[in-house]
Design a protein around this motif. Structure first.
Motif, short mmCIF file in Angstrom:
data_model
loop_
_atom_site.label_atom_id
_atom_site.label_comp_id
_atom_site.label_asym_id
_atom_site.label_seq_id
_atom_site.Cartn_x
_atom_site.Cartn_y
_atom_site.Cartn_z
N MET A 233 0.85 -1.19 0.00
CA MET A 233 0.00 0.00 0.00
C MET A 233 0.89 1.24 0.00
O MET A 233 1.73 1.42 0.88
N ASP A 234 0.72 2.10 -1.00
CA ASP A 234 1.53 3.31 -1.15
C ASP A 234 0.88 4.45 -0.36
O ASP A 234 -0.24 4.87 -0.67
N VAL A 235 1.56 4.95 0.68
CA VAL A 235 1.00 6.02 1.50
C VAL A 235 2.05 7.12 1.71
O VAL A 235 3.25 6.85 1.72
N ARG A 236 1.59 8.34 1.86
CA ARG A 236 2.42 9.47 2.26
C ARG A 236 1.55 10.41 3.07
O ARG A 236 0.32 10.37 2.96
N LYS A 237 2.15 11.27 3.88
CA LYS A 237 1.38 12.14 4.76
C LYS A 237 1.56 13.59 4.34
O LYS A 237 2.62 14.19 4.62
N PRO A 238 0.56 14.17 3.68
CA PRO A 238 0.67 15.58 3.26
C PRO A 238 0.77 16.50 4.47
O PRO A 238 0.16 16.26 5.52
N SER A 239 1.52 17.58 4.31
CA SER A 239 1.67 18.56 5.38
C SER A 239 0.75 19.76 5.18
O SER A 239 0.75 20.68 6.00
N GLU A 240 -0.03 19.76 4.10
CA GLU A 240 -0.95 20.86 3.83
C GLU A 240 -2.20 20.32 3.14
O GLU A 240 -2.28 19.15 2.77
N ILE A 241 -3.18 21.18 2.98
CA ILE A 241 -4.43 20.80 2.33
C ILE A 241 -4.16 20.47 0.86
O ILE A 241 -3.53 21.24 0.15
N GLU A 242 -4.65 19.33 0.42
CA GLU A 242 -4.44 18.93 -0.98
C GLU A 242 -5.75 18.61 -1.72
O GLU A 242 -5.75 18.50 -2.94
N THR A 243 -6.85 18.44 -0.98
CA THR A 243 -8.08 17.95 -1.60
C THR A 243 -9.28 18.77 -1.17
O THR A 243 -9.37 19.19 -0.02
N LEU A 244 -10.19 18.99 -2.11
CA LEU A 244 -11.49 19.57 -1.76
C LEU A 244 -12.58 18.64 -2.29
O LEU A 244 -12.45 18.03 -3.36
N TYR A 245 -13.65 18.53 -1.52
CA TYR A 245 -14.78 17.66 -1.88
C TYR A 245 -16.02 18.54 -1.95
O TYR A 245 -16.29 19.33 -1.05
N ILE A 246 -16.78 18.40 -3.03
CA ILE A 246 -17.98 19.22 -3.25
C ILE A 246 -19.20 18.31 -3.31
O ILE A 246 -19.21 17.30 -4.01
N ASP A 247 -20.23 18.69 -2.58
CA ASP A 247 -21.51 17.98 -2.58
C ASP A 247 -22.60 19.02 -2.78
O ASP A 247 -22.75 19.94 -1.98
N PHE A 248 -23.37 18.89 -3.86
CA PHE A 248 -24.45 19.84 -4.13
C PHE A 248 -25.63 19.54 -3.22
O PHE A 248 -26.09 18.41 -3.11
#
Length: 285
Positions: free
Chosen positions: A1-16
């Protein structure tokens, strides 16, 4: 399993928010401000509400609720037959507007999508979120709103998105940022039921193992979650909740399907056979 830990915001999720009902209100001014329930077809009370507006939700109406029960809770509920073609056109228009602000990474459903936040926007996610909301309001319509969650990975962004729907004075149109340095505090206010991947059966299994809160789940070892889920999904969830960006192997779609709720007068073998042929053609197409 390939994992890394971001140190900043990388993703946004939108739900209408209340997508089908909101689109109906945007296209029909007579429905604006009124409690709206979207139903599979017109002319019967022997069906269920498949979506409802925020005005209907304020009266206790919920999706997949029997029409008779919904009308009992909200006598002024306006029943509107579904219009799939209209929803698809609105969906395409929304994707076009959002992609002008930020590239879209994946479309999860007709009313949900996920984006990778560009490096230049990671320090000011609120500004990016408001840009998206403003463009939708100006170019598609102010009655179609969305809730947005920002976080280090997709799982946390989706959870932040859902939590943002309840942060204002009314349901929806929220924006919530979970920065890596603030975690896991905000996570612990989320119930187990609101974690994507924790369904009814999994919830029962967690309770049997003595895990009754998100904080307890977060503190459980990844190998134990692997055992509880009986596959690697539990281990992936542990890494996601701890802020890691988990690279899952690409999956192929193995099934295509279409469904339709038949009106009472068409619930005969002859009619069902004709509808089945139509649905099979749509699925094959």
């Amino acid at each position: 399993m390939d994992v890394r830990k971001p140190s900043e915001i990388e993703t946004l999720y939108i739900d209408f928010d209340n997508f089908f009902a909101s689109v109906a209100q945007q296209t029909n001014k007579h429905l604006r401000g009124r409690p709206v329930g979207i139903v599979p077809f017109a002319g019967t009370t022997r069906t269920c509400v498949i979506a409802c507006s925020r005005e209907a939700k304020q009266h206790g109406v919920k999706s997949v609720m029997n029409v008779q029960e919904a009308k009992r809770l909200c006598p002024d509920l306006v029943l509107v037959p579904q219009e799939p073609d209209l929803y698809r056109r609105a969906h395409n228009a929304l994707l076009s507007e959002i992609s002008m602000v930020n590239p879209i990474d994946a479309v999860k459903s007709i009313d949900e999508l996920v984006c990778k936040v560009q490096p230049a926007d990671r320090k000011t996610p609120h500004i990016l979120g408001e840009q998206i909301k403003r463009r939708i309001a100006n170019n598609v319509g102010s009655y179609i709103t969305c809730s947005i969650g920002f976080a280090a990975n997709r799982q946390l962004a989706k959870m932040a998105c859902k939590a943002s729907k309840y942060t204002g004075s009314s349901y929806g149109n929220g924006l919530l940022v979970w920065r890596p340095e603030d975690m896991p505090g905000p996570l612990f206010s989320i119930s187990l039921e609101d974690i994507p991947g924790v369904g009814r059966n999994m919830l029962r299994r967690l309770h049997q193992a003595g895990i009754t809160s998100t904080e307890q789940l977060w503190n459980t070892a990844p190998k134990q979650l692997h055992q509880l889920w009986r596959n690697v999904t539990g281990e992936r969830l542990w890494y996601a909740l701890h802020g890691y960006a988990v690279q899952t192997p690409p999956s192929e779609r193995s099934m295509y399907g279409h469904g339709r709720v038949l009106p009472p007068e068409a619930r005969r073998l002859k009619d069902a056979r004709e509808i089945s042929r139509l649905l099979l053609t749509k699925a094959a197409r």
